[in-house]
Write a protein that holds these residues in place. Sequence first.
Motif, PDB file in Angstrom:
ATOM      1  N   GLN A  68       0.807  -1.213   0.000  1.00 25.35           N
ATOM      2  CA  GLN A  68       0.000   0.000   0.000  1.00 25.35           C
ATOM      3  C   GLN A  68       0.849   1.276   0.000  1.00 25.35           C
ATOM      4  N   SER A  69       2.121   1.147   0.267  1.00 23.55           N
ATOM      5  CA  SER A  69       2.987   2.326   0.379  1.00 23.55           C
ATOM      6  C   SER A  69       3.193   3.002  -0.971  1.00 23.55           C
ATOM      7  N   PRO A  70       3.129   4.342  -0.988  1.00 22.82           N
ATOM      8  CA  PRO A  70       3.450   5.057  -2.234  1.00 22.82           C
ATOM      9  C   PRO A  70       4.848   4.731  -2.754  1.00 22.82           C
ATOM     10  N   LEU A  71       5.762   4.359  -1.877  1.00 20.93           N
ATOM     11  CA  LEU A  71       7.109   3.984  -2.334  1.00 20.93           C
ATOM     12  C   LEU A  71       7.080   2.763  -3.243  1.00 20.93           C
ATOM     13  N   GLU A  72       6.147   1.856  -2.990  1.00 18.32           N
ATOM     14  CA  GLU A  72       6.041   0.641  -3.798  1.00 18.32           C
ATOM     15  C   GLU A  72       5.232   0.863  -5.074  1.00 18.32           C
ATOM     16  N   GLN A  73       4.598   2.027  -5.178  1.00 20.03           N
ATOM     17  CA  GLN A  73       3.775   2.339  -6.358  1.00 20.03           C
ATOM     18  C   GLN A  73       4.254   3.637  -7.018  1.00 20.03           C
ATOM     19  N   TRP A  74       5.526   3.966  -6.845  1.00 19.83           N
ATOM     20  CA  TRP A  74       6.074   5.245  -7.288  1.00 19.83           C
ATOM     21  C   TRP A  74       6.009   5.389  -8.808  1.00 19.83           C
ATOM     22  N   SER A  75       5.705   6.604  -9.265  1.00 20.30           N
ATOM     23  CA  SER A  75       5.710   6.918 -10.690  1.00 20.30           C
ATOM     24  C   SER A  75       6.093   8.386 -10.853  1.00 20.30           C
ATOM     25  N   ASN A  76       6.189   8.849 -12.091  1.00 20.70           N
ATOM     26  CA  ASN A  76       6.505  10.257 -12.350  1.00 20.70           C
ATOM     27  C   ASN A  76       5.408  11.177 -11.832  1.00 20.70           C
ATOM     28  N   GLU A  77       4.200  10.670 -11.664  1.00 22.65           N
ATOM     29  CA  GLU A  77       3.083  11.482 -11.200  1.00 22.65           C
ATOM     30  C   GLU A  77       2.981  11.546  -9.669  1.00 22.65           C
ATOM     31  N   THR A  78       3.771  10.741  -8.953  1.00 21.71           N
ATOM     32  CA  THR A  78       3.692  10.715  -7.496  1.00 21.71           C
ATOM     33  C   THR A  78       4.330  11.966  -6.914  1.00 21.71           C
ATOM     34  N   ASP A  79       3.590  12.663  -6.077  1.00 25.62           N
ATOM     35  CA  ASP A  79       4.106  13.834  -5.386  1.00 25.62           C
ATOM     36  C   ASP A  79       4.903  13.345  -4.171  1.00 25.62           C
ATOM     37  N   PRO A  80       6.193  13.653  -4.076  1.00 22.93           N
ATOM     38  CA  PRO A  80       7.001  13.180  -2.944  1.00 22.93           C
ATOM     39  C   PRO A  80       6.455  13.625  -1.583  1.00 22.93           C
ATOM     40  N   ALA A  81       5.699  14.704  -1.557  1.00 19.99           N
ATOM     41  CA  ALA A  81       5.142  15.193  -0.292  1.00 19.99           C
ATOM     42  C   ALA A  81       4.194  14.191   0.346  1.00 19.99           C
ATOM     43  N   ILE A  82       3.697  13.251  -0.448  1.00 17.72           N
ATOM     44  CA  ILE A  82       2.778  12.243   0.084  1.00 17.72           C
ATOM     45  C   ILE A  82       3.457  11.395   1.169  1.00 17.72           C
ATOM     46  N   MET A  83       4.790  11.326   1.145  1.00 20.43           N
ATOM     47  CA  MET A  83       5.515  10.515   2.117  1.00 20.43           C
ATOM     48  C   MET A  83       6.032  11.332   3.301  1.00 20.43           C
ATOM     49  N   GLY A  85       5.335  13.643   6.882  1.00 21.35           N
ATOM     50  CA  GLY A  85       4.390  13.785   7.980  1.00 21.35           C
ATOM     51  C   GLY A  85       4.497  12.691   9.024  1.00 21.35           C
ATOM     52  N   ASP A  86       3.879  12.964  10.165  1.00 23.83           N
ATOM     53  CA  ASP A  86       3.925  12.048  11.303  1.00 23.83           C
ATOM     54  C   ASP A  86       3.331  10.683  11.008  1.00 23.83           C
ATOM     55  N   GLN A  87       2.395  10.612  10.066  1.00 21.57           N
ATOM     56  CA  GLN A  87       1.722   9.340   9.816  1.00 21.57           C
ATOM     57  C   GLN A  87       2.656   8.281   9.223  1.00 21.57           C
ATOM     58  N   TRP A  88       3.885   8.643   8.895  1.00 21.40           N
ATOM     59  CA  TRP A  88       4.853   7.692   8.336  1.00 21.40           C
ATOM     60  C   TRP A  88       5.931   7.273   9.335  1.00 21.40           C
ATOM     61  N   VAL A  89       5.920   7.858  10.532  1.00 22.92           N
ATOM     62  CA  VAL A  89       6.965   7.583  11.518  1.00 22.92           C
ATOM     63  C   VAL A  89       6.317   7.136  12.818  1.00 22.92           C
ATOM     64  N   HIS A  90       6.791   6.040  13.364  1.00 24.97           N
ATOM     65  CA  HIS A  90       6.268   5.593  14.653  1.00 24.97           C
ATOM     66  C   HIS A  90       6.900   6.446  15.754  1.00 24.97           C
ATOM     67  N   PRO A  91       6.098   6.940  16.694  1.00 25.45           N
ATOM     68  CA  PRO A  91       6.627   7.853  17.707  1.00 25.45           C
ATOM     69  C   PRO A  91       7.529   7.208  18.749  1.00 25.45           C
ATOM     70  N   TYR A  92       7.557   5.890  18.824  1.00 24.78           N
ATOM     71  CA  TYR A  92       8.412   5.195  19.780  1.00 24.78           C
ATOM     72  C   TYR A  92       9.349   4.179  19.141  1.00 24.78           C
ATOM     73  N   LYS A  93       8.945   3.565  18.037  1.00 24.99           N
ATOM     74  CA  LYS A  93       9.672   2.421  17.488  1.00 24.99           C
ATOM     75  C   LYS A  93      10.241   2.706  16.100  1.00 24.99           C
ATOM     76  N   ASP A  94      11.017   3.766  15.976  1.00 25.28           N
ATOM     77  CA  ASP A  94      11.603   4.104  14.688  1.00 25.28           C
ATOM     78  C   ASP A  94      13.106   3.880  14.738  1.00 25.28           C
ATOM     79  N   VAL A  95      13.655   3.300  13.680  1.00 25.25           N
ATOM     80  CA  VAL A  95      15.085   3.002  13.642  1.00 25.25           C
ATOM     81  C   VAL A  95      15.916   4.276  13.791  1.00 25.25           C
TER      82      VAL A  95
END
Length: 142
Positions: A68-83, A85-95
């Motif tokens: 489901q990730s935009p990274l796995e469905q990337w194309s020339n039309e994908t706006d990088p801003a979609i990736m 924001g906080d909704q992509w980073v876990h607040p406690y369990k991020d590498v």
Amino acid sequence: MNDKENRDKNASYEQVDTDISYNAKNDPELDPFEINFREEFHQNRGPHEAFLNEYGVLIGDHVYESEQSPLEQWSNETDPAIMSGDQWVHPYKDVGFQTTENRELFEQGIVPQGYPFMHSDKDVAYKTFQSGTPDEKKNDKK
């Protein structure tokens, strides 16, 4: 800006789904990617358990590929801003919390000393090729 773009821009942890079957079988407590946050960094941080963001991508399970990730469905039309924001980073369990700077800040309260921003061999916060003397050309034109 359309409604979806505005929603994406303002997305935060309040808009994520933590009521998922994944969480029923996983312990949300300290794991290998988590650090021991100082008490002041626990307030208003976000969910401790894994969550589904608005794109249906599971965040916090340490599996960094999802159909489901935009990274796995990337194309020339994908706006990088979609990736962004906080909704992509876990607040406690991020590498990213494992870096020296993050561990010093969040576990010991030591603020990073990276000012001005320094590249490994260039000071990118200032004009390139400074001579160390005032710009004589500017003074001559007055």
